[in-house]
Design an enzyme around this catalytic site. Sequence first.
Site, mmCIF file in Angstrom:
data_model
loop_
_atom_site.group_PDB
_atom_site.id
_atom_site.type_symbol
_atom_site.label_atom_id
_atom_site.label_comp_id
_atom_site.label_asym_id
_atom_site.label_seq_id
_atom_site.Cartn_x
_atom_site.Cartn_y
_atom_site.Cartn_z
ATOM 1 N N SER A 31 -17.540 -50.297 -81.984
ATOM 2 C CA SER A 31 -17.813 -50.017 -80.579
ATOM 3 C C SER A 31 -16.555 -50.322 -79.752
ATOM 4 C CB SER A 31 -19.033 -50.838 -80.129
ATOM 5 O OG SER A 31 -19.576 -50.347 -78.937
ATOM 6 N N ASP A 38 -26.933 -42.429 -83.580
ATOM 7 C CA ASP A 38 -26.375 -43.373 -82.616
ATOM 8 C C ASP A 38 -26.705 -42.912 -81.195
ATOM 9 O OD1 ASP A 38 -24.821 -45.030 -80.986
ATOM 10 O OD2 ASP A 38 -23.102 -44.999 -82.335
ATOM 11 N N HIS A 47 -26.251 -47.222 -83.754
ATOM 12 C CA HIS A 47 -25.022 -47.852 -83.284
ATOM 13 C C HIS A 47 -24.662 -49.069 -84.128
ATOM 14 C CE1 HIS A 47 -21.851 -48.083 -80.368
ATOM 15 N NE2 HIS A 47 -22.150 -49.326 -80.015
#
Length: 282
Positions: free
Chosen positions: A129, A234, A262
Amino acid sequence: MAMLFWERGLRNAVTKKAMQGVQLYCTSVVSGRERVNGVDLFYQQTGKGEHAVLLLPGALGSAQTDFGPQLKSLSKDRFTVIGWDPRGYGNSRPPERDFPLDFFERDAKDAVDLMQALRFPRFSLLGWSDGGITALIAAARNPSLVNKMVVWGSNAYVSPQDVKIYNAIRDVSQWSERMRRPMEEVYGSELFIKTWEGWVDGIGQFAQRPEGSICMELLPQISCPSLIIHGEKDPMVPSFHPQYLLKHIKGSRLHLMPEGKHNLHLRFAAKFNKLVEDFLNQ
């Protein structure tokens, strides 16, 4: 956007279980602090392998909250694994976290300088991320230091669709108590709200830049072997982002996980760890 709240909560639920495994079975995990660029950066380290690997966490994340299964299970013989808490996150406080326009560049410099301070002349990057964005910048800026790079759940620019996603999860009072609790345990209620809103504003400011660029112009400078992983379910990162990375990072590879969301490295930890180890060992 309930799926997004569930996703964040599952990150912490899975991580708590994984960290119990770290505490029970991986007594070789050591913690420390290193003074880097005026900040005492907290890190955790495990393994005795020649190949150093730095784990870079997501927004408001830390080594412990974001990488329990990797600290526990990545090969201790092949790798020396270091997880860090970026400045203002987790145990790298003070200072309180802020989000100037160059906060990703700042994190990238901190990360590289930490590894140099810990006497790792070369290392690989595993970035999730926001940590993946930091890894992209670090790899582009320091080609002689980075062996390999793995990123997932990351983006090189902010699109109008991304801004809508970020704004939809801005108000933590709309999160369930189960979703808020893990972050409140780290930051306290008021600081969590302040820091999270700061992150939403911080990531959103890139939408005002040309093409929404965070680091688009740096991608052609990345020369290390690079693996991009994307969970096809995601809810935080639309699929055009990993495709953009694949197109603009020379020689990179894209691996799709059909059921991945995610937090795919937590939800499918064994599969993820094997994928990463195979790539790093090539």
